[in-house]
Design a protein around this motif. Structure first.
Motif, short mmCIF file in Angstrom:
data_model
loop_
_atom_site.label_atom_id
_atom_site.label_comp_id
_atom_site.label_asym_id
_atom_site.label_seq_id
_atom_site.Cartn_x
_atom_site.Cartn_y
_atom_site.Cartn_z
N THR A 171 0.79 -1.23 0.00
CA THR A 171 0.00 0.00 0.00
C THR A 171 0.82 1.28 0.00
O THR A 171 0.28 2.35 -0.23
CB THR A 171 -0.94 0.01 1.22
OG1 THR A 171 -0.14 -0.19 2.40
CG2 THR A 171 -1.97 -1.09 1.11
N THR A 175 4.74 3.24 -1.12
CA THR A 175 5.93 3.17 -1.97
C THR A 175 6.96 4.15 -1.45
O THR A 175 7.06 5.28 -1.93
CB THR A 175 5.58 3.50 -3.44
OG1 THR A 175 4.48 2.69 -3.85
CG2 THR A 175 6.76 3.25 -4.37
N GLU A 230 10.63 4.81 -5.11
CA GLU A 230 10.09 4.50 -6.43
C GLU A 230 11.19 4.30 -7.45
O GLU A 230 12.24 4.91 -7.37
CB GLU A 230 9.22 5.66 -6.92
CG GLU A 230 7.80 5.56 -6.44
CD GLU A 230 6.91 6.56 -7.12
OE1 GLU A 230 6.77 6.50 -8.36
OE2 GLU A 230 6.35 7.39 -6.39
N LEU A 269 7.49 -1.60 -12.04
CA LEU A 269 6.21 -0.90 -11.99
C LEU A 269 5.28 -1.55 -10.97
O LEU A 269 5.21 -2.79 -10.89
CB LEU A 269 5.55 -0.92 -13.36
CG LEU A 269 6.42 -0.40 -14.52
CD1 LEU A 269 5.75 -0.69 -15.85
CD2 LEU A 269 6.71 1.07 -14.35
N HIS A 270 4.56 -0.72 -10.23
CA HIS A 270 3.60 -1.21 -9.24
C HIS A 270 2.51 -0.18 -9.04
O HIS A 270 2.77 1.01 -9.01
CB HIS A 270 4.30 -1.47 -7.90
CG HIS A 270 3.35 -1.88 -6.82
ND1 HIS A 270 2.88 -0.99 -5.88
CD2 HIS A 270 2.79 -3.08 -6.55
CE1 HIS A 270 2.06 -1.63 -5.06
NE2 HIS A 270 1.98 -2.90 -5.45
N ARG A 271 1.30 -0.66 -8.90
CA ARG A 271 0.18 0.22 -8.57
C ARG A 271 -0.15 0.01 -7.10
O ARG A 271 -0.36 -1.13 -6.67
CB ARG A 271 -1.03 -0.13 -9.43
CG ARG A 271 -2.11 0.92 -9.36
CD ARG A 271 -3.26 0.57 -10.25
NE ARG A 271 -4.35 0.23 -9.33
CZ ARG A 271 -5.36 -0.54 -9.63
NH1 ARG A 271 -5.45 -1.10 -10.79
NH2 ARG A 271 -6.29 -0.76 -8.75
N GLU A 272 -0.12 1.09 -6.30
CA GLU A 272 -0.39 0.95 -4.87
C GLU A 272 -1.72 0.27 -4.64
O GLU A 272 -2.70 0.54 -5.33
CB GLU A 272 -0.35 2.32 -4.18
CG GLU A 272 1.07 2.83 -4.03
CD GLU A 272 1.17 4.07 -3.18
OE1 GLU A 272 0.16 4.53 -2.61
OE2 GLU A 272 2.29 4.60 -3.09
N SER A 282 -1.93 -3.02 -4.92
CA SER A 282 -1.84 -4.26 -5.70
C SER A 282 -0.79 -5.17 -5.08
O SER A 282 0.12 -4.71 -4.40
CB SER A 282 -1.46 -3.94 -7.15
OG SER A 282 -1.17 -5.12 -7.85
N THR A 288 5.56 -5.52 -11.67
CA THR A 288 6.00 -5.83 -13.02
C THR A 288 7.45 -5.41 -13.20
O THR A 288 7.81 -4.27 -12.91
CB THR A 288 5.12 -5.12 -14.07
OG1 THR A 288 3.77 -5.53 -13.88
CG2 THR A 288 5.57 -5.46 -15.48
N THR A 348 6.14 -10.69 -13.99
CA THR A 348 5.65 -10.25 -12.69
C THR A 348 6.21 -11.06 -11.54
O THR A 348 6.56 -12.23 -11.69
CB THR A 348 4.12 -10.31 -12.63
OG1 THR A 348 3.71 -11.66 -12.82
CG2 THR A 348 3.49 -9.41 -13.69
#
Length: 141
Positions: free
Chosen positions: A22, A24, A27, A33-36, A38, A42, A117
């Motif tokens: 949740t 980061t 960065e 790559l990551h979406r908070e 998730s 990647t 991933t």
């Protein structure tokens, strides 16, 4: 290049579910790559070499959640959705909400031009409680 993801608040992770990150603190933004919110990260194989090598390091506190039967619990790093057996972290708490610190790391190679991933999955037969999860992804070659 490095990425650090955390999840400080306790979360209950279902069987075969990924630990969700949740925050980061560090960065990368280019190759990792990551979406908070998730549990999937990647990794991109880019550069002039035929592959990119990453070191993925994970640690967290695991417990049996309230309402579940006490027994062995486990989690493992995943690559392309498959658990990496050599990274399986197993603990056997004596009571619910008794936390144990676990950790694992692995080198992951990504062919140039590809994206793949990684994550951390609950590989137990019951849900697990996870607190203070931290994963660091570093490109090392």
């Amino acid at each position: 290049m490095a990425l650090e993801l955390t999840a400080v608040a306790p979360q209950v992770v279902p069987v075969n579910g990924n630990i969700v990150f949740t925050e980061t603190p560090v960065e990368d933004g280019r190759c990792v790559l990551h979406r908070e919110g998730s549990g999937v990260i990647t990794l991109r194989g880019s550069g002039t070499q035929c592959r990119a090598r990453y070191k993925v390091t994970f640690n967290a506190n695991l417990a049996v959640p309230t309402g579940e039967t006490v027994g062995a619990i486990q989690a493992a790093l995943t690559f392309q959705g498959e658990p990496l057996a050599s990274t399986t972290m197993i603990v056997t708490p004596a009571a619910v909400e008794e936390y144990f610190n676990v950790g694992a790391s692995a080198f992951i190679e990504i062919p140039c031009g590809c994206c793949q991933t990684v994550g951390v999955r609950n590989t137990s037969d019951i849900p697990i409680s996870v607190q203070n999860a931290n994963i660091i992804v570093e490109r090392v070659a």
